[in-house]
Design an enzyme around this catalytic site. Structure first.
Site, PDB file in Angstrom:
ATOM      1  CE  LYS A  25       7.917  77.776  24.046  1.00  0.00           C
ATOM      2  NZ  LYS A  25       8.142  77.291  25.397  1.00  0.00           N
TER       3      LYS A  25
ATOM      4  CD  GLU B  62      11.985  74.544  14.281  1.00  0.00           C
ATOM      5  OE1 GLU B  62      12.956  74.885  14.970  1.00  0.00           O
ATOM      6  OE2 GLU B  62      11.124  73.758  14.692  1.00  0.00           O
TER       7      GLU B  62
ATOM      8  CG  HIS C  25      -0.868  71.844  18.474  1.00  0.00           C
ATOM      9  ND1 HIS C  25       0.298  71.334  17.971  1.00  0.00           N
ATOM     10  CD2 HIS C  25      -1.392  72.622  17.497  1.00  0.00           C
ATOM     11  CE1 HIS C  25       0.479  71.794  16.749  1.00  0.00           C
ATOM     12  NE2 HIS C  25      -0.526  72.579  16.433  1.00  0.00           N
TER      13      HIS C  25
ATOM     14  NE  ARG D 258       2.929  71.376  31.158  1.00  0.00           N
ATOM     15  CZ  ARG D 258       3.309  71.664  29.929  1.00  0.00           C
ATOM     16  NH1 ARG D 258       4.028  72.754  29.703  1.00  0.00           N
ATOM     17  NH2 ARG D 258       3.011  70.881  28.908  1.00  0.00           N
TER      18      ARG D 258
HETATM   19  C1  MV4 Z   1       7.393  71.159  14.531  1.00  0.00           C
HETATM   20  C2  MV4 Z   1       6.840  70.134  13.731  1.00  0.00           C
HETATM   21  C3  MV4 Z   1       7.528  69.777  12.596  1.00  0.00           C
HETATM   22  N1  MV4 Z   1       8.680  70.419  12.270  1.00  0.00           N
HETATM   23  N2  MV4 Z   1       8.527  71.747  14.165  1.00  0.00           N
HETATM   24  C4  MV4 Z   1       3.835  71.562  17.671  1.00  0.00           C
HETATM   25  C5  MV4 Z   1       3.821  72.309  18.973  1.00  0.00           C
HETATM   26  C6  MV4 Z   1       5.233  72.666  19.293  1.00  0.00           C
HETATM   27  N3  MV4 Z   1       5.607  72.102  20.560  1.00  0.00           N
HETATM   28  C7  MV4 Z   1       6.058  72.151  18.189  1.00  0.00           C
HETATM   29  N4  MV4 Z   1       5.184  71.508  17.241  1.00  0.00           N
HETATM   30  C8  MV4 Z   1       5.673  71.004  16.075  1.00  0.00           C
HETATM   31  N5  MV4 Z   1       6.827  71.565  15.655  1.00  0.00           N
HETATM   32  C9  MV4 Z   1       9.148  71.380  13.057  1.00  0.00           C
HETATM   33  N6  MV4 Z   1      10.272  71.986  12.719  1.00  0.00           N
HETATM   34  C10 MV4 Z   1       5.653  69.547  14.163  1.00  0.00           C
HETATM   35  C11 MV4 Z   1       5.062  69.996  15.317  1.00  0.00           C
HETATM   36  C12 MV4 Z   1       3.833  69.362  15.635  1.00  0.00           C
HETATM   37  C13 MV4 Z   1       3.716  68.555  16.722  1.00  0.00           C
HETATM   38  C14 MV4 Z   1       4.766  68.335  17.579  1.00  0.00           C
HETATM   39  C15 MV4 Z   1       4.633  67.538  18.669  1.00  0.00           C
HETATM   40  C16 MV4 Z   1       3.405  66.934  18.927  1.00  0.00           C
HETATM   41  C17 MV4 Z   1       2.355  67.141  18.086  1.00  0.00           C
HETATM   42  C18 MV4 Z   1       2.487  67.950  16.978  1.00  0.00           C
HETATM   43  C19 MV4 Z   1       1.418  68.140  16.137  1.00  0.00           C
HETATM   44  C20 MV4 Z   1       1.544  68.942  15.079  1.00  0.00           C
HETATM   45  C21 MV4 Z   1       2.752  69.568  14.819  1.00  0.00           C
END
Ligand code: MV4
Length: 494
Positions: free
Chosen positions: A118, A202, A237, A293
């Site tokens: 990542k 971040e 998630h 994927r």
């Molecule tokens: C974040 C975020 C808020 N701010 N990054 C969750 C899994 C990963 N793919 C990234 N995720 C997140 N990153 C920053 N800088 C909030 C999430 C997040 C989230 C993102 C997408 C879909 C659902 C989520 C649920 C909780 C947190």
């Protein structure tokens, strides 16, 4: 023209069947693998050949690379489709296929590996001019450095594992006092989950939307996008509802995001089907990661574009040039997918495996059901709780929501608790209907209150339905009463 003679599907359940359906249409023979408890599963019956791959635990079966390659060689397949989950984003497996002369249906091992980091992929995209959130480029090891950078970024910040994804090891940090502890905890979790303790920090977005773009790229440098999906509604998630296109997308925003998504695909030398994930807040978007994927929610993209993504994957893997140009792809209508999980939404979504004693799947205009279950099927406790995907497609969003509600009323699954009633509640919620969703939608207190009341009433309805079915009444006879019930509920949404 046959792309391949025979393909092995290294997966189970609905996605294995989805891939085999494309194979059957293309006159490609299919080889299934199954773990001991999956012996009698639908994906085994669908395939032309099936081989036992080991014991229930995924490590002993669906994650057992050597055994899978062994079966591939014994059965004489030319290619392996990994589906999603299990080995789908495992670059070692893609590499193993490559070195055994078996086509891995997906991008190269090199691209999978690059996107698996990542932190590394974020650098690459930042360099290419794709918007990313402020972050620590070198990862973090010392708390002092981290404090300095976090102060510059501004709280709240989020600690993430570089090898992560799926939220593992992620921690939100509100103030400097919590930072040191969060970093060491993040590193511990990352080391034990991924064997890589690298974490980075971040800027944290409080209630962003999750918007992603589907891309398709061939081995000759052609790359197109298949528009956007909104996937904000999730729990732990795990996405629960996905739709295409994103309800708040504008032509201007799409133009910017498409340019970024195609840049991501180009600089990662992407081939095959992939998804570029962004977070969106207040008019701005940021690259998060690329999923290398076929995704669970590919169905909504298939609905609005009319393009069969698995067919495209197979053609690309066979070395074909993309037969589609960007101008061939347009949006027709709106699609929504609800993931039906064997879980109890009224008991903290506890998994509820077991035997399905009554089953009737919905149908009719604009409804697609992808599932690996049937009447009398026993859901094994060892795997993901997602048992079915219900996808609706209508001329516009509200029509699709109405279609989804109708299909949810028709859908009868008795014997295990499912997320069906929750989906019924979401499809009737005024905030969802208005398109006001974000990643913490289901955690909002007023949403929970509304959904919980709806759910309790749904539970009563399900009990009545079960009793009626026991008395020999048909589903059709009950649906009129259900419709009255639903209209009543919608009027009471707060
Ligand atoms: C974040 C975020 C808020 N701010 N990054 C969750 C899994 C990963 N793919 C990234 N995720 C997140 N990153 C920053 N800088 C909030 C999430 C997040 C989230 C993102 C997408 C879909 C659902 C989520 C649920 C909780 C947190």
């Amino acid at each position: 023209m046959r792309y391949f003679e025979k393909i092995l599907i290294a997966n189970r359940g609905e996605i294995a069947i989805r891939v085999m359906r494309a194979c059957r249409e293309l006159d490609i023979e299919t080889v299934a693998i199954y773990s001991d408890p999956d012996r009698n599963s639908l994906h085994v019956k669908y395939a032309d050949e099936a081989f036992n791959v080991g014991e229930a635990h995924p490590r002993k079966s669906y994650l057992n690379m050597e055994r899978i390659i062994d079966i591939a060689e014994k059965s004489g397949v030319e290619a392996i489709h990994p589906g999603y989950g299990f080995l789908a984003e495992n670059h070692h497996f893609a590499h193993l296929c490559e070195s055994e002369g078996i086509t891995f249906i997906g991008p190269s091992a090199k691209t999978i590996e690059a996107m698996g980091s990542k932190l590394g992929s974020k650098h690459m995209m930042k360099e290419a001019g794709v918007p990313v959130l402020p972050y620590t480029p070198d990862g973090v090891t010392s708390a002092d450095d981290a404090k300095k950078i976090a102060a510059e970024i501004g709280y709240p910040v989020i600690v993430k594992a570089s090898s992560g994804g799926g939220g593992i090891g992620m921690q939100i940090v509100e103030s400097e006092e919590e930072l040191e502890e969060a970093i060491s905890k993040g590193m511990r979790i990352a080391e034990s989950a991924f064997g890589d303790a690298t974490v980075f920090i971040e800027k944290y977005l409080v209630k962003p939307r999750h918007i992603e773009f589907q891309v398709l790229a061939d081995a000759y440098g052609s790359c197109i996008h298949l528009f956007d999906r909104e996937c904000s509604i999730q729990r732990r998630h795990q996405k629960l509802v996905e739709e295409a296109p994103c309800p708040i997308m504008t032509p201007e925003l799409r133009e910017r995001m498409v340019a970024s998504a195609l840049t991501v695909a180009r600089v990662s030398e992407y081939t095959n089907a992939g998804t570029v994930e962004f977070l969106y807040a207040d008019g701005d978007y940021y690259f998060m990661e690329m999923n290398t994927r076929l995704q669970v929610e590919h169905t909504v993209t298939e609905a609005i574009t009319g393009i069969d993504l698995v067919r495209q994957q197979i053609a690309i893997a066979a070395g074909e040039e993309l037969a589609l140009s960007q101008d061939d792809v347009s949006i027709r209508g709106h699609a929504i997918e609800c993931r039906i999980n064997a879980e109890d939404p009224l008991n903290n979504f506890a998994a509820d495996p077991g035997k399905i004693v009554r089953y009737r799947s919905p149908g009719g205009p604009g409804i697609r059901v992808d599932s690996g279950i049937h009447m009398g099927y026993s859901i094994p406790p060892h795997y993901d709780s997602m048992i079915s995907k219900l996808c609706g497609h209508g001329a516009e969003r509200m029509e699709t929501i109405e279609k989804m509600r109708r299909a949810i009323y028709e859908y009868v699954i008795i014997g295990v608790k499912t997320t069906l009633p929750l989906h019924h509640a979401i499809m009737s919620n005024s905030h969802f209907i208005a398109g006001n969703t974000h990643t913490h939608f289901l955690q909002e207190e007023h949403i929970q209150r509304n959904l919980n009341r709806f759910l309790r009433e749904e539970e009563t309805r399900m009990k009545t339905l079960a009793a009626s079915l026991r008395q020999g009444k048909t589903v059709a006879a009950i649906s009129a009463a259900v419709n009255v019930y639903v209209r009543k509920n919608m009027e009471r949404d707060e």
